[in-house]
Design a protein around this motif. Structure first.
Motif, PDB file in Angstrom:
ATOM      1  N   TRP A  23       7.785  24.592  -8.016  1.00 18.41           N
ATOM      2  CA  TRP A  23       7.648  23.236  -8.549  1.00 18.41           C
ATOM      3  C   TRP A  23       6.632  23.252  -9.680  1.00 18.41           C
ATOM      4  O   TRP A  23       5.605  23.940  -9.589  1.00 18.41           O
ATOM      5  CB  TRP A  23       7.188  22.265  -7.464  1.00 18.41           C
ATOM      6  N   TYR A  24       6.882  22.458 -10.745  1.00 18.62           N
ATOM      7  CA  TYR A  24       6.062  22.475 -11.944  1.00 18.62           C
ATOM      8  C   TYR A  24       5.520  21.080 -12.256  1.00 18.62           C
ATOM      9  O   TYR A  24       6.299  20.125 -12.382  1.00 18.62           O
ATOM     10  CB  TYR A  24       6.871  22.993 -13.135  1.00 18.62           C
ATOM     11  N   PHE A  25       4.208  20.974 -12.373  1.00 16.03           N
ATOM     12  CA  PHE A  25       3.493  19.732 -12.682  1.00 16.03           C
ATOM     13  C   PHE A  25       3.639  18.665 -11.586  1.00 16.03           C
ATOM     14  O   PHE A  25       2.756  17.832 -11.432  1.00 16.03           O
ATOM     15  CB  PHE A  25       3.929  19.135 -14.032  1.00 16.03           C
ATOM     16  N   LEU A  26       4.704  18.688 -10.838  1.00 14.14           N
ATOM     17  CA  LEU A  26       4.937  17.683  -9.802  1.00 14.14           C
ATOM     18  C   LEU A  26       4.117  18.031  -8.558  1.00 14.14           C
ATOM     19  O   LEU A  26       4.319  19.068  -7.936  1.00 14.14           O
ATOM     20  CB  LEU A  26       6.422  17.634  -9.454  1.00 14.14           C
ATOM     21  N   SER A  27       3.185  17.128  -8.176  1.00 15.12           N
ATOM     22  CA  SER A  27       2.316  17.429  -7.038  1.00 15.12           C
ATOM     23  C   SER A  27       2.402  16.400  -5.920  1.00 15.12           C
ATOM     24  O   SER A  27       1.815  16.615  -4.855  1.00 15.12           O
ATOM     25  CB  SER A  27       0.855  17.540  -7.498  1.00 15.12           C
ATOM     26  N   GLY A  28       3.116  15.277  -6.140  1.00 17.38           N
ATOM     27  CA  GLY A  28       3.203  14.303  -5.062  1.00 17.38           C
ATOM     28  C   GLY A  28       4.226  13.222  -5.342  1.00 17.38           C
ATOM     29  O   GLY A  28       4.541  12.910  -6.489  1.00 17.38           O
ATOM     30  N   VAL A  29       4.764  12.671  -4.261  1.00 19.67           N
ATOM     31  CA  VAL A  29       5.604  11.478  -4.304  1.00 19.67           C
ATOM     32  C   VAL A  29       5.071  10.521  -3.256  1.00 19.67           C
ATOM     33  O   VAL A  29       4.858  10.912  -2.097  1.00 19.67           O
ATOM     34  CB  VAL A  29       7.089  11.784  -4.039  1.00 19.67           C
ATOM     35  N   GLU A  30       4.829   9.280  -3.659  1.00 19.81           N
ATOM     36  CA  GLU A  30       4.297   8.263  -2.759  1.00 19.81           C
ATOM     37  C   GLU A  30       5.277   7.111  -2.630  1.00 19.81           C
ATOM     38  O   GLU A  30       6.009   6.799  -3.580  1.00 19.81           O
ATOM     39  CB  GLU A  30       2.944   7.751  -3.303  1.00 19.81           C
ATOM     40  N   VAL A  31       5.316   6.501  -1.453  1.00 21.15           N
ATOM     41  CA  VAL A  31       6.212   5.375  -1.195  1.00 21.15           C
ATOM     42  C   VAL A  31       5.385   4.188  -0.705  1.00 21.15           C
ATOM     43  O   VAL A  31       4.279   4.354  -0.186  1.00 21.15           O
ATOM     44  CB  VAL A  31       7.293   5.740  -0.151  1.00 21.15           C
ATOM     45  N   ASP A  32       5.950   2.986  -0.845  1.00 17.31           N
ATOM     46  CA  ASP A  32       5.221   1.782  -0.431  1.00 17.31           C
ATOM     47  C   ASP A  32       5.407   1.503   1.055  1.00 17.31           C
ATOM     48  O   ASP A  32       5.749   0.396   1.462  1.00 17.31           O
ATOM     49  CB  ASP A  32       5.647   0.576  -1.272  1.00 17.31           C
TER      50      ASP A  32
ATOM     51  N   ARG B 126       6.414  10.634  11.690  1.00 17.44           N
ATOM     52  CA  ARG B 126       5.236  10.306  10.887  1.00 17.44           C
ATOM     53  C   ARG B 126       5.285  11.036   9.550  1.00 17.44           C
ATOM     54  O   ARG B 126       5.913  12.097   9.433  1.00 17.44           O
ATOM     55  CB  ARG B 126       3.956  10.685  11.644  1.00 17.44           C
ATOM     56  N   PRO B 127       4.630  10.509   8.513  1.00 24.18           N
ATOM     57  CA  PRO B 127       4.527  11.259   7.257  1.00 24.18           C
ATOM     58  C   PRO B 127       3.778  12.563   7.493  1.00 24.18           C
ATOM     59  O   PRO B 127       2.721  12.568   8.138  1.00 24.18           O
ATOM     60  CB  PRO B 127       3.726  10.319   6.346  1.00 24.18           C
ATOM     61  N   VAL B 128       4.325  13.663   6.987  1.00 25.02           N
ATOM     62  CA  VAL B 128       3.684  14.968   7.128  1.00 25.02           C
ATOM     63  C   VAL B 128       3.602  15.604   5.747  1.00 25.02           C
ATOM     64  O   VAL B 128       4.611  15.743   5.058  1.00 25.02           O
ATOM     65  CB  VAL B 128       4.455  15.889   8.082  1.00 25.02           C
ATOM     66  N   LEU B 129       2.397  15.994   5.350  1.00 24.40           N
ATOM     67  CA  LEU B 129       2.158  16.610   4.057  1.00 24.40           C
ATOM     68  C   LEU B 129       1.887  18.093   4.236  1.00 24.40           C
ATOM     69  O   LEU B 129       1.115  18.486   5.109  1.00 24.40           O
ATOM     70  CB  LEU B 129       0.957  15.955   3.368  1.00 24.40           C
TER      71      LEU B 129
ATOM     72  N   MET C 250       0.842  -1.198   0.000  1.00 24.16           N
ATOM     73  CA  MET C 250       0.000   0.000   0.000  1.00 24.16           C
ATOM     74  C   MET C 250       0.877   1.247   0.000  1.00 24.16           C
ATOM     75  O   MET C 250       1.834   1.352   0.770  1.00 24.16           O
ATOM     76  CB  MET C 250      -0.902   0.017   1.233  1.00 24.16           C
ATOM     77  N   PHE C 251       0.552   2.178  -0.885  1.00 20.04           N
ATOM     78  CA  PHE C 251       1.345   3.393  -1.008  1.00 20.04           C
ATOM     79  C   PHE C 251       0.846   4.478  -0.056  1.00 20.04           C
ATOM     80  O   PHE C 251      -0.350   4.580   0.230  1.00 20.04           O
ATOM     81  CB  PHE C 251       1.327   3.894  -2.445  1.00 20.04           C
ATOM     82  N   THR C 252       1.793   5.273   0.407  1.00 22.17           N
ATOM     83  CA  THR C 252       1.544   6.368   1.340  1.00 22.17           C
ATOM     84  C   THR C 252       2.121   7.649   0.754  1.00 22.17           C
ATOM     85  O   THR C 252       3.249   7.651   0.247  1.00 22.17           O
ATOM     86  CB  THR C 252       2.225   6.090   2.693  1.00 22.17           C
ATOM     87  N   ALA C 253       1.380   8.737   0.812  1.00 24.71           N
ATOM     88  CA  ALA C 253       1.909  10.025   0.373  1.00 24.71           C
ATOM     89  C   ALA C 253       3.033  10.455   1.303  1.00 24.71           C
ATOM     90  O   ALA C 253       2.853  10.533   2.515  1.00 24.71           O
ATOM     91  CB  ALA C 253       0.796  11.075   0.358  1.00 24.71           C
ATOM     92  N   ALA C 254       4.204  10.709   0.715  1.00 18.75           N
ATOM     93  CA  ALA C 254       5.384  11.101   1.493  1.00 18.75           C
ATOM     94  C   ALA C 254       5.782  12.550   1.260  1.00 18.75           C
ATOM     95  O   ALA C 254       6.593  13.099   2.013  1.00 18.75           O
ATOM     96  CB  ALA C 254       6.567  10.193   1.141  1.00 18.75           C
ATOM     97  N   TRP C 255       5.232  13.154   0.220  1.00 21.87           N
ATOM     98  CA  TRP C 255       5.469  14.570  -0.083  1.00 21.87           C
ATOM     99  C   TRP C 255       4.373  15.047  -1.018  1.00 21.87           C
ATOM    100  O   TRP C 255       3.955  14.317  -1.922  1.00 21.87           O
ATOM    101  CB  TRP C 255       6.822  14.772  -0.762  1.00 21.87           C
ATOM    102  N   THR C 256       3.886  16.264  -0.793  1.00 24.59           N
ATOM    103  CA  THR C 256       2.924  16.871  -1.709  1.00 24.59           C
ATOM    104  C   THR C 256       3.196  18.359  -1.834  1.00 24.59           C
ATOM    105  O   THR C 256       3.835  18.983  -0.963  1.00 24.59           O
ATOM    106  CB  THR C 256       1.461  16.701  -1.230  1.00 24.59           C
ATOM    107  N   ALA C 257       2.699  18.921  -2.943  1.00 30.78           N
ATOM    108  CA  ALA C 257       2.660  20.370  -3.136  1.00 30.78           C
ATOM    109  C   ALA C 257       1.324  20.704  -3.766  1.00 30.78           C
ATOM    110  O   ALA C 257       0.944  20.088  -4.772  1.00 30.78           O
ATOM    111  CB  ALA C 257       3.810  20.841  -4.025  1.00 30.78           C
ATOM    112  N   SER C 258       0.607  21.634  -3.206  1.00 26.82           N
ATOM    113  CA  SER C 258      -0.737  21.962  -3.695  1.00 26.82           C
ATOM    114  C   SER C 258      -0.657  22.710  -5.021  1.00 26.82           C
ATOM    115  O   SER C 258       0.015  23.742  -5.117  1.00 26.82           O
ATOM    116  CB  SER C 258      -1.466  22.818  -2.659  1.00 26.82           C
ATOM    117  N   PRO C 259      -1.324  22.214  -6.074  1.00 26.14           N
ATOM    118  CA  PRO C 259      -1.257  22.860  -7.391  1.00 26.14           C
ATOM    119  C   PRO C 259      -1.891  24.253  -7.385  1.00 26.14           C
ATOM    120  O   PRO C 259      -2.858  24.516  -6.680  1.00 26.14           O
ATOM    121  CB  PRO C 259      -2.040  21.905  -8.300  1.00 26.14           C
ATOM    122  N   GLN C 260      -1.329  25.107  -8.260  1.00 26.54           N
ATOM    123  CA  GLN C 260      -1.827  26.468  -8.413  1.00 26.54           C
ATOM    124  C   GLN C 260      -1.935  26.831  -9.887  1.00 26.54           C
ATOM    125  O   GLN C 260      -1.229  26.295 -10.743  1.00 26.54           O
ATOM    126  CB  GLN C 260      -0.888  27.472  -7.730  1.00 26.54           C
TER     127      GLN C 260
END
Length: 376
Positions: free
Chosen positions: A158-167, A205-208, A1-11
């Motif tokens: 950041w451009y187009f990149l909105s998230g990185v998820e890890v298992d 803990r993962p923090v977004l 199961m993947f978990t969000a490890a980093w995000t950036a809110s799109p604008q």
């Protein structure tokens, strides 16, 4: 199961606070972006957003690797990304895509580098304006380069990149939701000293970070993103592995009408406490439908800033009193008291002030993280 490890809110593409490439977009160029993960795992996948694009964006190639220094990637730690098995893909207009999983062992706190090559004109680029870390651009196809040569242009978005998820298989993620204070304005660029970084290091803990500089709770803005009550679903509720939401929002709704320094948002509406509280209740309603624990934060002191004035002071006091006493949040963190100066509680303590009397510095962000960690 993947978990969000980093995000950036799109604008929406916009000039923003500092020079960026969102309006011009990319053509026959590669963009290399560095992010810091808050969870580790053995496989990673990336999320690309074209939320504000009116046509599809072709990604001719993409890689992911462990960051070395600057635009360089560690030799032997660069992986080709695929999308449903293909080396290239299109991000649909107003849509998003997720890559296939790539094998790369990473630990929480490590930085990874994502490189995207665009061989056709993208048009204006969905982006996140304030990264407080460098992104790089070079001419041609540079996705397989481990060295920094060729990446000769730099920006802090950041451009187009909105998230990185890890298992990681974790379901204890924390999402911080708010404006420029959550985004990290006032922290030292390139050092990952936002309060989201500090909270991840403190809790393990993962923090977004779902902050957008200038964002409002109640109104949309060309520069500052969709209003908070609308973007919560995309930026928090749809992220994998989140079980706790921390809300620090409403300061710009209260303070923009006091300042002459917001050229993209004039005239700013003069809001009352009841309107801001209604916005918070809408966030609570949405979050509880997803069974999240929701922690509310009082607003930071902002006396002496360009957001301060008689009306803002009154509304801030009323909203903070509701946050503390109404019992509607599952828990409350009194950040106002944690960061207030000893002589004037309406002002940030001098040692926590980045200089504009509105945003904390690195030390202030650490204090915020410690205060929230105490309730987790």
């Amino acid at each position: 199961m993947f978990t969000a490890a980093w995000t950036a809110s799109p604008q929406l593409p916009a000039e923003g606070f500092t020079p960026n490439w969102s309006r011009e977009g990319f053509w026959r160029q590669s963009v290399r972006q560095v992010v810091r993960l808050t969870a580790g795992g053995g496989r990673l996948r990336v999320r690309l957003s074209n939320a504000y694009g009116t046509s599809a964006v072709r990604v001719a190639g993409a890689t992911l690797g462990r960051t070395a220094t600057g635009a360089a990637v560690e030799p032997g730690a660069l992986r080709r990304l695929t999308f449903q098995g293909a080396a290239h893909t299109e991000i649909p207009a107003r849509g998003q895509i997720v890559s296939d999983a790539a094998e790369l062992a990473v630990a929480a706190g490590e930085r990874v580098t994502v490189t995207l090559h665009f061989d056709a004109a993208t048009g204006p680029a969905t982006f996140h304006a304030q990264a407080f870390t460098a992104s790089y651009r070079g001419e041609g196809d540079l996705v397989d380069h481990v060295r920094a040569e060729g990446f000769d242009a730099v920006t802090e978005s950041w451009y187009f990149l909105s998230g990185v998820e890890v298992d990681a298989g974790r379901t204890d993620g924390i999402a911080l939701f708010g404006d420029s204070v959550t985004d990290g304005f006032g922290s030292t660029p390139g050092t990952d000293r936002r309060w989201s970084d500090a909270l991840a290091a403190r809790t393990g803990r993962p923090v977004l970070n779902a902050g957008i500089g200038g964002n409002l709770l109640l109104n949309d803005s060309a520069w500052y993103g969709e209003k908070g009550v609308h973007r919560l679903r995309r930026d928090v509720l749809e992220q994998a592995g989140v079980d706790t939401l921390v809300v620090l929002h409403g300061l710009n709704d209260i303070g923009f009408s006091e300042t002459d320094a917001q050229p993209t948002y004039k005239p700013a509406p003069v809001v009352e406490a009841e309107e801001v509280i209604a916005g918070h209740r809408e966030l609570l309603r949405q979050a509880r439908r997803r069974a999240l624990r929701v922690i509310g934060c009082t607003l930071l002191p902002f006396g002496g800033s360009d957001h301060w004035g008689e009306h803002a002071a009154k509304v801030r006091h009323q909203v903070d009193a509701w946050t503390r006493c109404a019992g509607e949040y599952d828990a409350v963190v009194d950040l106002h008291r944690a960061l207030a100066g000893p002589q004037d509680p309406d002002r940030l303590r001098a040692s926590y002030d980045s200089g504009d009397h509105l945003h904390p510095n690195d030390e202030g962000y650490q204090v915020m993280a410690e205060a929230v960690a105490g309730l987790l």
